[in-house]
Design an enzyme around this catalytic site. Structure first.
Site, short mmCIF file in Angstrom:
data_model
loop_
_atom_site.label_atom_id
_atom_site.label_comp_id
_atom_site.label_asym_id
_atom_site.label_seq_id
_atom_site.Cartn_x
_atom_site.Cartn_y
_atom_site.Cartn_z
N ALA A 81 0.86 -1.19 0.00
CA ALA A 81 0.00 0.00 0.00
C ALA A 81 0.89 1.23 0.00
O ALA A 81 1.97 1.22 0.59
CB ALA A 81 -0.92 0.01 1.22
N SER A 82 0.41 2.29 -0.66
CA SER A 82 1.20 3.52 -0.74
C SER A 82 0.27 4.72 -0.70
O SER A 82 -0.78 4.72 -1.35
CB SER A 82 2.02 3.54 -2.03
N SER A 85 0.30 9.35 0.38
CA SER A 85 1.15 10.53 0.32
C SER A 85 2.09 10.64 1.52
O SER A 85 3.18 11.20 1.41
CB SER A 85 0.28 11.79 0.25
N ILE A 86 1.69 10.10 2.67
CA ILE A 86 2.50 10.23 3.87
C ILE A 86 3.44 9.04 4.05
O ILE A 86 4.59 9.21 4.48
CB ILE A 86 1.59 10.37 5.12
N ALA A 87 3.00 7.83 3.76
CA ALA A 87 3.81 6.64 4.05
C ALA A 87 3.40 5.50 3.13
O ALA A 87 2.41 5.58 2.40
CB ALA A 87 3.63 6.23 5.52
N GLN A 88 4.18 4.41 3.18
CA GLN A 88 3.80 3.18 2.49
C GLN A 88 4.04 2.00 3.42
O GLN A 88 4.76 2.11 4.42
CB GLN A 88 4.53 3.01 1.17
N VAL A 89 3.43 0.85 3.08
CA VAL A 89 3.42 -0.31 3.97
C VAL A 89 4.05 -1.51 3.28
O VAL A 89 3.77 -1.79 2.11
CB VAL A 89 1.98 -0.64 4.41
N ASP A 135 -11.41 8.03 10.47
CA ASP A 135 -11.09 7.84 9.05
C ASP A 135 -11.61 6.48 8.60
O ASP A 135 -10.90 5.70 7.96
CB ASP A 135 -9.58 7.95 8.85
#
Length: 521
Positions: free
Chosen positions: A126-127, A129-133, A286
């Site tokens: 997952a990606s 704007s703040i981070a990716q996993v 969220d």
């Protein structure tokens, strides 16, 4: 120099998508209105203004997309067409190279990635704007091997964010100075709120702490799974959590094929939300379908799985009391009391006529009472109230706006799962208990017990302050005097309520005994 070029690019995009008509046309200076007409020559502005604003934010990049998402929740400030369009913004960003993610991990933990993880999957799952996993496995202190998800902050985000926020703040200042309509929209306040929101999201340890709190709160409910955080592997730029295996809630065909009770799933979602809001005052804000999965594991079959805890809403006791009294007044159709609550909260400018505010609130709320309860959307009621508040320049608190936005998401998700979902029937037990907890005798006793030491200390000072006030020195003591008078008033009100409640209870018992005796004889 880069900041200058970035500013020029932002202005070009704004002109390209016709955003100048949202601002320049409201300027009072004639020469600025002439500029507005000139810059609109030769452009195709057939698309609605909300759509053009959304497309412009997408063109400006992920930080502006985030800004639009936050802005979409401020329905107390925005016209409905713009707020609705901004709600469609999606945080879609290509992943950054795995080598950069590994470098971030090694810098955070000061050792090679092979020493941190037993195995690390370099392909992100997952990606944003703040981070990716990334997925990985770790070995705990007990020697157990666990599957985990690793969230890595996007590199150089802080620098990019600071530059764009500085430009946003500068442009917000221009709009406030040059446009009366722009000033009413409070652009500097909105940018300041966005600044806080972004910096909160940049601290991944804060997100981990939010998840840990929700996990504790929800442990006894057995309807939702929150991933466990591995604190030995958490850093402001990297957090490691339990890997959750579930089916995205949007994949209804897969869930039905697996035997999941979809109507129950809809009711459970409402139960989870109202528990977080009314019992805990700490809610996942969220909860869109991308952050929700459903477990198919035998031991947790059919339970929700919550992900991404960067945005959390909190409600203070004052917020809960305000909401409780508003609900009571709303169901009694006492619109004057709803207006009075807005005035008492201090959110309405001085000079606002309460009868006009009452009439506006009646116009919003009254049509809902002709519908069946299951068709009433509490989120829509709140949204309409916030929109009405714009006319009276009411300052709606951010946490209540966040609550309204989340409630709309939950209602939409619940009715997507089950069109026959009766939100009120599911929420009624929580509302009833909440009302008792907020305005019942137990709450009054708790307030009196909690505030008694403070009142005991302050009230002996009242005669001296009153004397000083009458001696023509109000400037030094007015605030403190008013505070003490308010404290005394609250104390008297609490005591009167408790005394009258006690008398009523005793009289009720005597009446019951008398009735029993009459029936016996």
């Amino acid at each position: 120099m880069r900041r200058f070029y970035r500013g020029i690019f932002i202005v070009w995009v704004a002109l390209r998508y016709g955003l100048d008509e949202l601002v320049l046309t409201s300027f009072q200076k004639p020469w600025l209105r002439v500029v507005a007409r000139i810059v609109s020559i030769g452009r195709n502005l057939d698309a609605p203004r909300g759509q053009r604003l959304r497309e412009a934010l997408e063109r400006l990049g992920p930080i502006f997309v985030k800004f639009g998402q936050v802005l979409s929740t401020r329905r107390d400030l925005l016209p409905p067409d713009i707020a609705d369009e901004l709600a469609f913004l999606q945080d879609r960003v290509p992943p950054f190279p795995s080598a950069v993610a590994i470098a971030t991990i090694e810098r955070a933990f000061r050792r090679p990635v092979g020493d941190v993880f037993v195995q690390f999957d370099e392909t992100p799952i997952a990606s944003a704007s703040i981070a990716q996993v990334h997925f990985a496995t770790i070995r705990t202190d007990e020697g157990e091997v666990r599957e985990v998800a690793v969230k890595v902050l996007r590199p150089s985000m802080r620098g990019v964010i600071e530059k764009d926020l500085a430009l946003m703040a500068m442009m917000a200042g221009w709009v406030e100075k040059l446009s009366p309509d722009g000033k009413r929209l409070k652009p500097r306040e909105v940018v300041g709120e966005f600044d806080k929101y972004l910096h909160d999201e940049l601290d991944l340890v804060r997100e981990a702490a939010n998840a840990a709190q929700l996990r504790r709160n929800m442990a006894s409910l057995e309807l939702v799974l929150i991933p466990e955080m591995f604190w030995d592997f958490c850093h402001p730029e990297v957090i490691v959590m339990e890997r959750m295996n579930g089916v995205p809630i949007a994949q209804l065909d897969r869930l039905r094929a697996a035997g999941v009770d979809i109507p129950k799933l809809a009711r459970d979602g409402v139960t989870i939300f109202f528990t977080q809001v009314f019992r805990d005052g700490f809610f996942h804000a969220d909860m869109h379908p991308g952050n929700i999965q459903v477990s198919l594991a035998p031991e947790t079959f059919g339970r929700y799985i919550s992900l991404d805890f960067g945005i959390i809403g909190t409600l203070t006791e004052s917020d809960k009391e305000y909401l409780a009294q508003n609900f009571v007044a709303f169901f009694r159709r006492d619109y004057k009391r709803v207006a009075e609550l807005h005035l008492e909260s201090g959110w309405v400018p001085e000079g606002t006529r309460i009868d006009e505010l009452e009439g506006a609130i009646r116009t919003v709320c009254e049509p809902y009472f002709d519908r069946p309860l299951k068709e009433i959307s509490l989120g829509m009621v709140l949204m309409r109230l916030f929109q009405t508040s714009r006319r009276f320049h009411v300052e709606i608190q951010p946490q209540l706006v966040l609550l309204q936005k989340t409630l709309l998401n939950i209602e939409g998700l619940g009715r997507q799962l089950d069109p026959e979902l009766d939100l009120w029937h599911t929420a009624k037990p929580f509302l009833e208990k909440w009302m008792v907890d907020q305005i019942g005798p137990k709450k009054l006793f708790q307030q009196l017990k909690a505030e008694a030491p403070r009142y005991a200390k302050l009230l002996p000072e009242l005669p001296r302050l009153l004397h000083d006030f009458l001696e023509n020195r109000p400037a030094d003591h007015r605030r403190e005097l008013l505070e003490l008078l308010a404290a005394q008033k609250r104390t008297n009100r609490l005591l009167q309520t408790i005394i009258y409640g006690g008398i009523g209870f005793v009289l009720g018992l005597l009446a019951m005994q008398l009735l029993v005796r009459v029936r016996l004889f």
